[in-house]
Design a protein around this motif. Structure first.
Motif, PDB file in Angstrom:
ATOM      1  N   TYR A  23       0.844  -1.209   0.000  1.00 34.37           N
ATOM      2  CA  TYR A  23       0.000   0.000   0.000  1.00 34.37           C
ATOM      3  C   TYR A  23       0.873   1.250   0.000  1.00 34.37           C
ATOM      4  O   TYR A  23       0.589   2.229  -0.708  1.00 34.37           O
ATOM      5  CB  TYR A  23      -0.907  -0.026   1.223  1.00 34.37           C
ATOM      6  N   LEU A  24       1.938   1.229   0.780  1.00 33.38           N
ATOM      7  CA  LEU A  24       2.831   2.377   0.866  1.00 33.38           C
ATOM      8  C   LEU A  24       3.484   2.664  -0.483  1.00 33.38           C
ATOM      9  O   LEU A  24       3.555   3.821  -0.929  1.00 33.38           O
ATOM     10  CB  LEU A  24       3.898   2.095   1.931  1.00 33.38           C
ATOM     11  N   THR A  25       3.939   1.612  -1.147  1.00 34.68           N
ATOM     12  CA  THR A  25       4.527   1.775  -2.482  1.00 34.68           C
ATOM     13  C   THR A  25       3.504   2.323  -3.470  1.00 34.68           C
ATOM     14  O   THR A  25       3.804   3.198  -4.290  1.00 34.68           O
ATOM     15  CB  THR A  25       5.057   0.421  -2.987  1.00 34.68           C
ATOM     16  N   LEU A  26       2.277   1.800  -3.369  1.00 40.94           N
ATOM     17  CA  LEU A  26       1.195   2.270  -4.235  1.00 40.94           C
ATOM     18  C   LEU A  26       0.895   3.745  -4.001  1.00 40.94           C
ATOM     19  O   LEU A  26       0.717   4.519  -4.956  1.00 40.94           O
ATOM     20  CB  LEU A  26      -0.047   1.421  -3.996  1.00 40.94           C
ATOM     21  N   MET A  27       0.849   4.150  -2.731  1.00 40.04           N
ATOM     22  CA  MET A  27       0.552   5.546  -2.423  1.00 40.04           C
ATOM     23  C   MET A  27       1.646   6.483  -2.917  1.00 40.04           C
ATOM     24  O   MET A  27       1.361   7.605  -3.345  1.00 40.04           O
ATOM     25  CB  MET A  27       0.340   5.727  -0.921  1.00 40.04           C
ATOM     26  N   ARG A  28       2.880   6.053  -2.877  1.00 42.77           N
ATOM     27  CA  ARG A  28       3.953   6.895  -3.407  1.00 42.77           C
ATOM     28  C   ARG A  28       3.782   7.088  -4.910  1.00 42.77           C
ATOM     29  O   ARG A  28       4.040   8.170  -5.438  1.00 42.77           O
ATOM     30  CB  ARG A  28       5.313   6.260  -3.083  1.00 42.77           C
ATOM     31  N   LYS A  29       3.325   6.033  -5.583  1.00 41.77           N
ATOM     32  CA  LYS A  29       3.062   6.159  -7.021  1.00 41.77           C
ATOM     33  C   LYS A  29       1.892   7.102  -7.268  1.00 41.77           C
ATOM     34  O   LYS A  29       1.956   7.951  -8.175  1.00 41.77           O
ATOM     35  CB  LYS A  29       2.755   4.771  -7.604  1.00 41.77           C
ATOM     36  N   ILE A  30       0.829   6.977  -6.475  1.00 40.77           N
ATOM     37  CA  ILE A  30      -0.335   7.854  -6.625  1.00 40.77           C
ATOM     38  C   ILE A  30       0.036   9.299  -6.326  1.00 40.77           C
ATOM     39  O   ILE A  30      -0.370  10.225  -7.038  1.00 40.77           O
ATOM     40  CB  ILE A  30      -1.479   7.372  -5.705  1.00 40.77           C
ATOM     41  N   GLN A  31       0.831   9.504  -5.271  1.00 42.86           N
ATOM     42  CA  GLN A  31       1.244  10.868  -4.910  1.00 42.86           C
ATOM     43  C   GLN A  31       2.092  11.498  -6.004  1.00 42.86           C
ATOM     44  O   GLN A  31       1.932  12.685  -6.323  1.00 42.86           O
ATOM     45  CB  GLN A  31       2.024  10.825  -3.588  1.00 42.86           C
ATOM     46  N   SER A  32       2.975  10.720  -6.589  1.00 44.33           N
ATOM     47  CA  SER A  32       3.857  11.276  -7.628  1.00 44.33           C
ATOM     48  C   SER A  32       3.147  11.408  -8.970  1.00 44.33           C
ATOM     49  O   SER A  32       3.555  12.208  -9.815  1.00 44.33           O
ATOM     50  CB  SER A  32       5.109  10.396  -7.784  1.00 44.33           C
ATOM     51  N   THR A  33       2.068  10.622  -9.180  1.00 42.54           N
ATOM     52  CA  THR A  33       1.320  10.705 -10.445  1.00 42.54           C
ATOM     53  C   THR A  33       0.342  11.866 -10.438  1.00 42.54           C
ATOM     54  O   THR A  33       0.238  12.614 -11.424  1.00 42.54           O
ATOM     55  CB  THR A  33       0.545   9.394 -10.704  1.00 42.54           C
ATOM     56  N   TYR A  34      -0.375  12.044  -9.311  1.00 40.93           N
ATOM     57  CA  TYR A  34      -1.452  13.037  -9.259  1.00 40.93           C
ATOM     58  C   TYR A  34      -1.138  14.232  -8.363  1.00 40.93           C
ATOM     59  O   TYR A  34      -2.003  15.094  -8.169  1.00 40.93           O
ATOM     60  CB  TYR A  34      -2.754  12.368  -8.779  1.00 40.93           C
ATOM     61  N   TYR A  35       0.069  14.298  -7.823  1.00 38.06           N
ATOM     62  CA  TYR A  35       0.500  15.447  -7.027  1.00 38.06           C
ATOM     63  C   TYR A  35      -0.479  15.740  -5.881  1.00 38.06           C
ATOM     64  O   TYR A  35      -0.905  16.888  -5.681  1.00 38.06           O
ATOM     65  CB  TYR A  35       0.650  16.686  -7.893  1.00 38.06           C
ATOM     66  N   LEU A  36      -0.864  14.702  -5.142  1.00 37.92           N
ATOM     67  CA  LEU A  36      -1.797  14.899  -4.034  1.00 37.92           C
ATOM     68  C   LEU A  36      -1.231  15.909  -3.051  1.00 37.92           C
ATOM     69  O   LEU A  36      -0.067  15.826  -2.658  1.00 37.92           O
ATOM     70  CB  LEU A  36      -2.069  13.576  -3.313  1.00 37.92           C
TER      71      LEU A  36
END
Length: 431
Positions: free
Chosen positions: A226-239
């Motif tokens: 989940y942590l790895t996934l969230m880093r990808k989401i954060q870097s993709t969508y600039y949360l």
């Protein structure tokens, strides 16, 4: 005549060196003052209660019930508070002195394997939901809403594969699942969303899909995925960091890697809290220990070097003498800065699996919108002494924090510029 000094000395041969040991004052070590006791005791881990009988459950769509300080106080004295504490601290206790690599694929239960498969499918949804072109903007990318909408369309079959029925149960459990990736309206993410991921896992425990024997794998395999996934989401969508106080916070996005990670390192023979300043240690052991991995990630996305400058709280914590001190502090912080903070817990959702106290307020009683229906800008209405109080996401204070650009976004945009041979972005030292 001999002097008085000579008379007081014992008989000795002429020319001998006098023995003055008895005349010199004895050296006694000073008593150091006892260190001041921490006014906050380390929270105890309550006993984890058994899951409820399935026949007693009446599934419902989770809603906010903490709409006033009184509601918050009711929660803090409830069995649900103890359930949440028992679950999170039980996960923490399960990984004491255990690196990620200690968990082999053969150790995973069928339920844990299905959870990992679900997170892989979410990763695929990210790949099928590209971000919009917003120029050099470092604020939330609206492509995130497409990602959430697509995940909302596809999640039902994922939960069915876990054995969750009927549809009302899927509706309740999936609410926490979808909320764990960030807020669709505000395009932000913080420790409250991370907590929703824990509640999703707690719901699966309440439904008897996972058991305490899975806890170690839940932390070291499922949560790390989940942590790895969230880093990808954060870097993709600039949360954007939800409620961030910028440099003065522990981390822009996560908290639990530090709690679980300090437990992993509790009695490590040579990695010390100060070791987080050694890049070689971070690179060598970051994949095995969540604490080190998160520090390494923070260093990689900040555009100034040194924890002292971009993460002074982590820098201060590194001076602790032992990991037991760090771990105890993280337990205190989880209670004080997450569960006991009204600005965080006002977004907490209650259903049948994570029940509210009956006396707590209801959204419909005050005309408060649901978490999913938060208006643009992230206004949240909370009742304070019978008066409506509106939290603005772009206001400063202990409320929801100041609206700030994502440090991950800044790092990603700089990489784009440098990769294209252009001039790097102007640095924002404290974002």
């Amino acid at each position: 005549m001999p002097s008085s000094t000579d008379e007081s000395l014992p008989d000795r041969p002429a020319g001998a060196i006098p023995d003055l040991r008895d005349r010199l004052p004895k050296l006694t070590p000073r008593r150091r003052a006892a260190p001041a006791a921490n006014p906050l005791p380390v929270p105890e881990t309550p006993n984890l209660p058994p899951p409820p009988e399935p026949s007693t459950l009446e599934f419902q769509k989770p809603t906010r019930r903490i709409l006033s300080p009184k509601d918050h106080e009711l929660f803090l004295n409830s069995s649900t508070y103890k359930l949440l504490l028992a679950f999170v601290f039980g996960l923490t206790d399960s990984v004491v002195d255990t690196p990620v690599s200690a968990i082999k694929d053969s150790d995973l239960s069928p339920a844990v394997k299905k959870l990992l498969d679900i997170l892989d499918k979410v990763d695929d949804v990210v790949n099928r939901s590209p971000p919009e072109d917003q120029g050099d903007s470092r604020f939330g990318n609206k492509g995130f809403r497409d990602f959430i909408d697509l995940a909302a369309k596809e999640h039902t079959s994922w939960h069915e594969e876990l054995g969750i029925t009927p549809n009302e149960a899927i509706s309740e459990v999936s609410t926490y699942f979808l909320q764990s990736f960030g807020n669709r309206t505000r395009i932000d993410y913080g420790s409250g969303h991370e907590l929703n991921f824990m509640i999703w896992l707690l719901c699966l425990y309440q439904l008897r899909i996972i058991t305490p024997s899975d806890f170690r794998a839940l932390v070291l395999r499922v949560f790390t995925r989940y942590l790895t996934l969230m880093r990808k989401i954060q870097s993709t969508y600039y949360l954007e960091p939800a409620g961030s106080h910028g440099v003065w916070g522990l981390d822009d996005y996560q908290f639990l890697p530090f709690l679980f990670g300090s437990s992993q390192l509790l009695h490590h023979p040579y990695i010390r809290p100060l070791s987080i300043h050694q890049n070689l240690i971070l690179e060598e052991y970051g994949n095995d220990y969540l604490y080190l991995g998160q520090v390494n990630f923070v260093n990689s996305v900040k555009n100034v070097e040194g924890l002292r400058w971009h993460s002074p709280m982590l820098d201060d914590i590194s001076s602790a003498k032992s990991w037991s001190k760090v771990e105890a502090g993280m337990r205190r912080m989880f209670v004080a800065e997450v569960l006991k903070k009204l600005p965080v817990m006002q977004h907490f959702l209650f259903g049948s699996l994570v029940p509210a106290v009956e006396e707590m307020s209801k959204e419909e009683e005050f005309g408060v919108p649901s978490e999913e229906e938060d208006p643009e800008g992230g206004e949240v209405v909370v009742m304070v002494d019978g008066m409506r109080h509106v939290h603005q996401m772009n206001s400063w204070g202990d409320c929801c924090g100041i609206k700030v650009p994502s440090s991950v976004a800044a790092a990603q945009e700089m990489k784009k510029r440098m990769g294209g041979g252009g001039e790097g972005l102007r640095r924002i030292p404290f974002d």
